[in-house]
Design an enzyme around this catalytic site. Structure first.
Site, short mmCIF file in Angstrom:
data_model
loop_
_atom_site.label_atom_id
_atom_site.label_comp_id
_atom_site.label_asym_id
_atom_site.label_seq_id
_atom_site.Cartn_x
_atom_site.Cartn_y
_atom_site.Cartn_z
N CYS A 9 0.82 -1.21 0.00
CA CYS A 9 0.00 0.00 0.00
C CYS A 9 0.85 1.26 0.00
O CYS A 9 0.41 2.32 -0.41
CB CYS A 9 -0.94 0.00 1.19
SG CYS A 9 -0.11 -0.09 2.79
N GLN A 50 6.86 -5.40 9.15
CA GLN A 50 6.02 -6.03 8.14
C GLN A 50 6.65 -6.01 6.75
O GLN A 50 6.46 -6.92 5.95
CB GLN A 50 4.65 -5.33 8.07
CG GLN A 50 3.73 -5.61 9.23
CD GLN A 50 4.04 -4.75 10.44
OE1 GLN A 50 4.84 -3.81 10.35
NE2 GLN A 50 3.42 -5.06 11.57
N GLY A 110 -11.32 -2.46 14.69
CA GLY A 110 -10.45 -1.99 13.61
C GLY A 110 -9.01 -2.40 13.83
O GLY A 110 -8.68 -3.21 14.70
N THR A 131 -6.40 -0.74 15.03
CA THR A 131 -5.80 -0.39 16.32
C THR A 131 -6.17 -1.40 17.40
O THR A 131 -5.32 -1.84 18.18
CB THR A 131 -6.22 1.02 16.74
OG1 THR A 131 -5.78 1.96 15.76
CG2 THR A 131 -5.62 1.39 18.09
#
Length: 418
Positions: A50, A114, A189, A191
């Site tokens: 992304c 990541q 979500g 978080t």
């Protein structure tokens, strides 16, 4: 052969451009094969997340125009619409860039782990598509080794900088044993998922996840052996919570002073640690006035995050030094590979000379020459043939005052002065 990298990332391009140049997993193999089939390209890999899209190639030319043209055609976008956002790397710069990316030094969140997994996915996709060769394959392997060394030898990954982790870190300071506590997480979500993951890793005793949509709460709770409830059930379960972390998109507070006060009475005023990570707030500010409540907002956690960021920046300086060394190691290997064709040709020529001399010696044996004489002639003939061409070249170098070639010959053949 030249190593090339062309890409865009969160620093150079807005999301409107990044999403147009992305390569989702379902089209990645096709894209890799198309890229690999470009005349100038011998090896290819694509990293697409992304936050970045990067093409890594081994090419017979250092000109990136072929890559730009392919992206424009592949994505049906005019080159002029995306070239202002591109960055380019060649050879040494490619190595350094890939190492820095894999270590999280080029990430939006410094040191985030990541990206290494995403880099490994890019490598695996190219490997399975058959678009990797010796140079790019080795570069990926060296990239993974460099990232592992940075993670092992520095503290770049030891100080997480998400608000979710900061909340868990604070909870550990308040409670001696998280294994004896119950955490109530409000929302479902990213978080809250991170908070659940960190709590689970730290051995939290029990997790309850509340969300307006029960199915989302259930899906998340099953990942961490948790218990899901609908938001409407919150009043019945609030008293069970020693730790409350809330992060929803609600425009109005979810927990008010009165509801928390009731929960504290049920808990016989056993302390409750609450963290409100929502903007606007999920928990009324007046809750902070209640005794036995430790309420923190996202602003309160900023000091912890800033401290951890400072620690990561110091680790990043160490990481850059490690990368310098690792780049040198890889370039040494790469330079040695670029001499392989010369070594291969030299060996082939020597073997041909050997075989010709051997055949002559065998012929002499068949004609009755003694083995000792045949071996002497073989040794003499082979020596003359092996030194003939180098001797001519050295003599011509001397005639042309090419002292550099003479010095190189002495070094290559390790000649001692007589």
């Amino acid at each position: 052969m030249t190593l090339l990298a062309v890409g865009i990332n969160y620093n150079t391009a807005p999301v409107s451009i990044r999403e147009r140049l992305a390569f989702p997993a379902e089209i990645l193999e096709t894209a890799l094969l198309e890229l690999w089939n470009i005349k100038e390209i011998s090896e290819a890999a694509i990293l697409s997340t992304c936050n970045r899209t990067e093409l890594y190639c081994a090419s017979i030319t250092s000109n990136q125009q072929a890559l730009i043209d392919w992206v424009a055609e592949s994505k049906q976008i005019k080159a002029a619409d995306f070239t202002p956002y591109l960055y380019y790397h060649t050879d040494k710069s490619v190595c350094r860039h890939m190492f820095r990316v894999a270590c999280g030094l080029d990430s939006m969140i410094l040191g985030e782990p990541q990206i290494l997994g995403q880099m490994k996915t890019a490598y695996q996709a190219a490997y399975e598509a058959g678009t990797l060769g010796k140079q790019l394959g080795k570069l990926f392997q060296h990239t993974f080794s460099a990232a592992k060394k940075v993670r092992t030898d520095t503290a770049i990954g030891f100080s997480p900088v998400s608000v979710a982790f900061a909340a868990v870190q604070l909870a550990q300071q308040i409670f001696d044993k998280l294994s004896e506590q119950t955490a109530l997480l409000i929302g479902a979500g990213e978080t809250i998922e991170l908070a659940a993951r960190h709590l689970s890793q730290q051995g939290i005793g029990r997790i309850i996840i509340a969300n307006r949509t029960y199915d989302k709460a259930h899906t998340l709770a099953t990942q961490f052996n948790g218990y899901a409830i609908a938001l409407a059930e919150l009043p019945r379960h609030l008293a069970e919570a020693d730790i409350v972390v809330s992060s929803t998109a609600s425009q109005l507070p979810i927990l008010g002073k009165g509801r928390v006060e009731s929960a504290l009475k049920q808990r016989k005023h056993k302390p409750m640690f609450m963290v409100d990570l929502a903007v606007p707030r999920d928990i009324e500010a007046e809750v902070e006035q209640l005794p036995d409540v430790y309420l923190y907002t996202i602003d309160d956690l900023q000091a912890t995050i800033d401290q951890n960021m400072d620690s990561r920046r110091q680790a990043a300086e160490q990481a850059e030094e490690i990368i310098d060394t690792q780049v040198d190691y890889f370039l040494t290997w790469l330079r040695s590979q670029r001499a392989q064709s010369t070594i291969r040709d030299y060996r082939s020529q020597a073997e041909k000379t050997r075989d010709e001399a051997l055949q002559k010696a065998l012929g002499l044996l068949k004609n009755g020459l003694s083995p000792e004489e045949a071996l002497n002639r073989l040794a003499h003939s082979l020596t003359n043939k092996l030194i003939h061409t180098p001797s001519i070249q050295i003599r011509e170098a001397a005639e042309n005052e090419r002292h550099d070639l003479i010095a190189a010959a002495r070094e290559i053949f390790k000649l001692k002065k007589t």
